[in-house]
Design a protein around this motif. Structure first.
Motif, PDB file in Angstrom:
ATOM      1  N   GLN A  72       0.816  -1.220   0.000  1.00  0.00           N
ATOM      2  CA  GLN A  72       0.000   0.000   0.000  1.00  0.00           C
ATOM      3  C   GLN A  72       0.845   1.263   0.000  1.00  0.00           C
ATOM      4  N   ARG A  94     -16.968   1.270   2.163  1.00  0.00           N
ATOM      5  CA  ARG A  94     -17.060  -0.023   1.471  1.00  0.00           C
ATOM      6  C   ARG A  94     -16.061  -1.028   2.066  1.00  0.00           C
ATOM      7  N   GLN A  95     -14.814  -0.602   2.261  1.00  0.00           N
ATOM      8  CA  GLN A  95     -13.800  -1.488   2.847  1.00  0.00           C
ATOM      9  C   GLN A  95     -14.163  -1.873   4.282  1.00  0.00           C
ATOM     10  N   GLU A 108      -3.351   0.737   6.007  1.00  0.00           N
ATOM     11  CA  GLU A 108      -3.431   2.086   5.434  1.00  0.00           C
ATOM     12  C   GLU A 108      -2.982   3.128   6.446  1.00  0.00           C
ATOM     13  N   TYR A 123      -6.436  -4.491   5.549  1.00  0.00           N
ATOM     14  CA  TYR A 123      -6.223  -3.498   4.487  1.00  0.00           C
ATOM     15  C   TYR A 123      -6.312  -2.082   5.056  1.00  0.00           C
ATOM     16  N   LYS A 124      -7.327  -1.818   5.876  1.00  0.00           N
ATOM     17  CA  LYS A 124      -7.466  -0.485   6.460  1.00  0.00           C
ATOM     18  C   LYS A 124      -6.415  -0.266   7.556  1.00  0.00           C
ATOM     19  N   TYR A 149      -9.667  -9.375   7.164  1.00  0.00           N
ATOM     20  CA  TYR A 149      -9.891  -8.422   6.063  1.00  0.00           C
ATOM     21  C   TYR A 149      -9.685  -6.979   6.521  1.00  0.00           C
ATOM     22  N   TYR A 150      -9.869  -6.728   7.821  1.00  0.00           N
ATOM     23  CA  TYR A 150      -9.634  -5.387   8.375  1.00  0.00           C
ATOM     24  C   TYR A 150      -8.218  -4.896   8.100  1.00  0.00           C
ATOM     25  N   GLN A 175     -15.426   4.853  -0.570  1.00  0.00           N
ATOM     26  CA  GLN A 175     -14.487   3.723  -0.682  1.00  0.00           C
ATOM     27  C   GLN A 175     -14.104   3.201   0.706  1.00  0.00           C
ATOM     28  N   THR A 176     -13.896   4.115   1.641  1.00  0.00           N
ATOM     29  CA  THR A 176     -13.528   3.718   3.006  1.00  0.00           C
ATOM     30  C   THR A 176     -14.664   2.936   3.663  1.00  0.00           C
ATOM     31  N   GLY A 186     -14.801  -5.588   6.106  1.00  0.00           N
ATOM     32  CA  GLY A 186     -14.131  -5.943   7.362  1.00  0.00           C
ATOM     33  C   GLY A 186     -15.126  -6.343   8.440  1.00  0.00           C
TER      34      GLY A 186
END
Length: 676
Positions: free
Chosen positions: A500, A547-548, A614, A610-611, A607-608, A544-545, A552
């Motif tokens: 990322q 959605r992610q 970030e 990814y955020k 899955y969390y 987008q946030t 999660g």
């Protein structure tokens, strides 16, 4: 002769794909298991177990098996067929049983425990201590302390999980390949880019449908169709086809498979003494428990949702004004968002694509890696590849020394699953005799060249390429002693940091000037366009946030709920995502049925990340922005403390060595425009 049973007599001992046939895999796996068992038996017979003769010997065991298995499963993802899928159902249970045989072996565990119990008196460095801890824990987390009945049940669970994960992925791939939207009327193509129309015509010709256009659920077809097709009814049709994959009650339906996977994972976690599967997973993550994950996601949602609601209100008003649309639906978002972005920032994918020809963009990625880390990439046609579309490169360091092999595989085909990923065919490690350098692959699904146009990337595809290449850098720059702690073998919520952070360079003029040139005129991308890209970077970041976060939360809900209470997946998904819904849910759609990340990949209860990553990447990139995006000292620090270190130390320690402090969320909130 079976090439998988021999030493690889190829450049850099790369896989001899030209010699490997499907029938070679099963005998190679069976032989590898037998050889690994012999190595394990040797360790079990050691009278005085110590770190080297037991822990390191165990780490080094099963190399032939690992090599064959890595090859097989990478091909099953990128170049599969009916025979490979049939073999997978035979090979997966064998590997699962072998793994259980090792981790449930009482004598072997006793040897490991003897070493672990005296760890305070051993003169081990940090990496060795990590390996010892990880080895001991892997036995505990895989049932070494269970009684015989418990061990028997764990074996049954692992066998079933390996089979169900494969079946899940097969169903998604078959559903993706099965669907075609065939268009006969030219008027139905209104709004679509010329290149997409040409690709659809070419696809129709290949399928014997002359004079028509074929669109599919593969990303390079689906995403631009949803973004540009003026025909709303056709957008709806394709959206519903995409979002009802594997949930139609037929032989490709994944609903019962999901329920079974959830029950088995929960049973496995409880068998090992954890209250649920998420608790089991998060024991080995930076976010140490479910409460911390949910608190993180909910805090982010609180900041992102107001912005997302404003964005949707603006989009709704725009669609009403533009086309008198009475109500915005999910199949309208991409279409109107692209039009609104163009109106606000005078930038859209069709305007940008001519500057991002695939080969030039690849060169741009390579040049960025050279400026940061001194790497060079030389195409090498003597390295065998598994498909004509794949290109192999030799990677060298600043001193011209061989560093890695990189495979690049960029176009969709029926035997390849959707999406983008990085994978490893051979990891990095050091022994007293030699250092083994890694063989890394990046796999994407970009638009193929047509008769008249090269492969031109959307800006989103450019960031995807940089993302996967960031993972590849983590693999290629690995500098560890032990393969299981090397490269991307790190905590799951840390593994996305290298990928990322690398996306950030795509938005910087000094980087884009290296490669973004018009494919016809050779003109560099205008500075005004770069400014517009930067301004548009926050466009729909709230949406987008959210959605992610919704994905999660769905993942966490699945892995913290008693699976016996999950009867209706449609109702469960709707409830789990309720707090993040910005538009009405579409009846009959079920994202879960093709949520491969958590039901086939390794992202279950993760899955969390990814955020989570970030936060790390925004905070880390701030340092590059302060000092210069190609600042040598900062790049060297990121390479030495993050990329080269793999999993030698806890990620928090590594991050603080690079940044000089713990990560702060401020940079992400600022970058995403979520500041109130």
């Amino acid at each position: 002769m079976n090439p998988l049973l021999e030493n690889f007599n190829t450049p850099f001992e790369t896989a001899p794909f030209h010699l490997i046939k499907n029938e070679h895999f099963l005998p190679a796996i069976q032989s590898g298991i037998q050889l690994a068992k012999e190595e394990i038996n040797t360790i079990k017979e050691i009278a005085q177990p110590d770190f080297h003769n037991t822990i390191v010997a165990l780490e080094r065991s099963g190399e032939r098996l690992s090599r064959a298995a890595a090859l097989f499963f990478n091909l099953n993802a990128a170049e599969t067929n009916d025979e490979i899928q049939r073999l997978a159902k035979e090979i997966s249970p064998l590997l699962s049983a072998h793994s259980n045989d090792v981790l449930l072996d009482e004598v072997l565990f006793a040897q490991v425990k003897k070493v672990y119990d005296q760890k305070e008196g051993l003169d081990l460095n940090t990496e060795e201590k990590t390996l010892l801890d990880k080895t001991y824990k892997s036995f505990i987390r895989n049932g070494a302390l269970l009684d015989e009945n418990g061990k028997k049940r764990l074996r049954e669970i692992d066998q079933q999980l390996s089979r169900l994960g494969l079946q899940f992925g097969e169903n998604v791939l078959n559903e993706t390949n099965k669907y075609e939207l065939v268009i006969s009327e030219k008027s139905d193509l209104e709004g679509l880019p010329e290149g997409l129309i040409e690709a659809a015509s070419q696809a129709a010709e290949e399928k014997g449908k002359q004079g028509k256009w074929v669109f599919t659920l593969a990303f390079p077809s689906y995403i631009p169709f949803m973004t540009y097709a003026k025909n709303r009814a056709l957008r709806k049709k394709l959206f519903i086809a995409y979002n009802t994959k594997a949930c139609k009650g037929d032989d490709l339906d994944n609903q019962e498979i999901i329920k079974e996977i959830l029950k088995l994972k929960d049973a496995r976690a409880r068998l090992l003494g954890f209250k649920d599967f998420a608790t089991f997973v998060l024991e080995e993550r930076m976010a140490s428990d479910g409460e911390q994950v949910l608190s993180f996601l909910e805090d982010l949602l609180e900041k992102a949702r107001p912005k997302a609601e404003k964005e949707m209100a603006e989009l709704t008003a725009f669609a009403r004004k533009r086309d008198q649309l009475d109500k915005l639906q999910k199949w309208d978002i991409a279409y109107y968002a692209e039009k609104l972005k163009m109106e606000k920032y005078e930038v859209d994918d069709e305007l940008l694509k001519p500057y991002f020809e695939l080969n030039s963009t690849i060169e741009g990625v390579f040049t960025t890696a050279k400026k940061l880390y001194g790497l060079s990439f030389e195409a090498n046609s003597s390295i065998p590849v598994y498909h004509p579309d794949v290109k192999a490169y030799e990677v060298k360091n600043e001193a011209g020394k061989h560093l890695a092999v990189l495979y690049a595989d960029f176009f969709p085909r029926p035997g390849k699953r959707n999406g983008a990923w990085m994978t490893i065919y051979r990891g990095q490690k050091k022994t007293t005799e030699r250092e083994q350098r890694p063989h890394v692959s990046i796999v994407c699904n970009f638009t193929k060249p047509t008769k008249t146009k090269p492969s031109l990337l959307t800006f989103n595809e450019v960031t995807t390429l940089f993302h996967e290449f960031g993972h590849a850098l983590h693999g290629m720059l690995a500098d560890g002693t032990f393969e299981s702690l090397s490269g991307t073998n790190v905590y799951w919520d840390f593994v996305e940091l290298p990928s990322q952070i690398f996306e950030n360079w795509c938005y910087e003029k000094d980087c884009l000037d290296l490669f973004a040139r018009h494919y016809q005129s050779g003109e560099p991308i205008p500075e005004a366009l770069i400014e517009r890209i930067k301004k548009a970077a926050n466009f729909h970041q709230g949406y987008q946030t959210v959605r992610q976060i919704s994905l999660g939360l769905l993942d966490m809900a699945y892995h913290t709920t008693d699976p016996d209470e999950i009867e209706d997946l449609f109702a469960f998904e709707k409830k789990a995502m309720q707090a993040t819904e910005l538009l009405d849910p579409v009846p009959g759609t079920l994202m879960s049925a093709s949520f491969s990340h958590i039901f086939q990949g390794g992202y279950a209860a993760g899955y969390y990340s990814y955020k989570w990553a970030e936060v790390l990447d925004a905070d880390a990139f701030e340092l590059f922005l302060e000092r210069g995006i190609f600042d040598g000292q900062t790049a060297a620090s990121f390479r030495d403390n993050i990329l080269a270190m793999g999993g030698k130390e806890h990620p928090e320690v590594l991050y603080e060595k690079f940044r000089g402090r713990a990560p702060k969320p401020d940079a992400l909130i600022k970058r995403a425009g979520l500041l109130v």
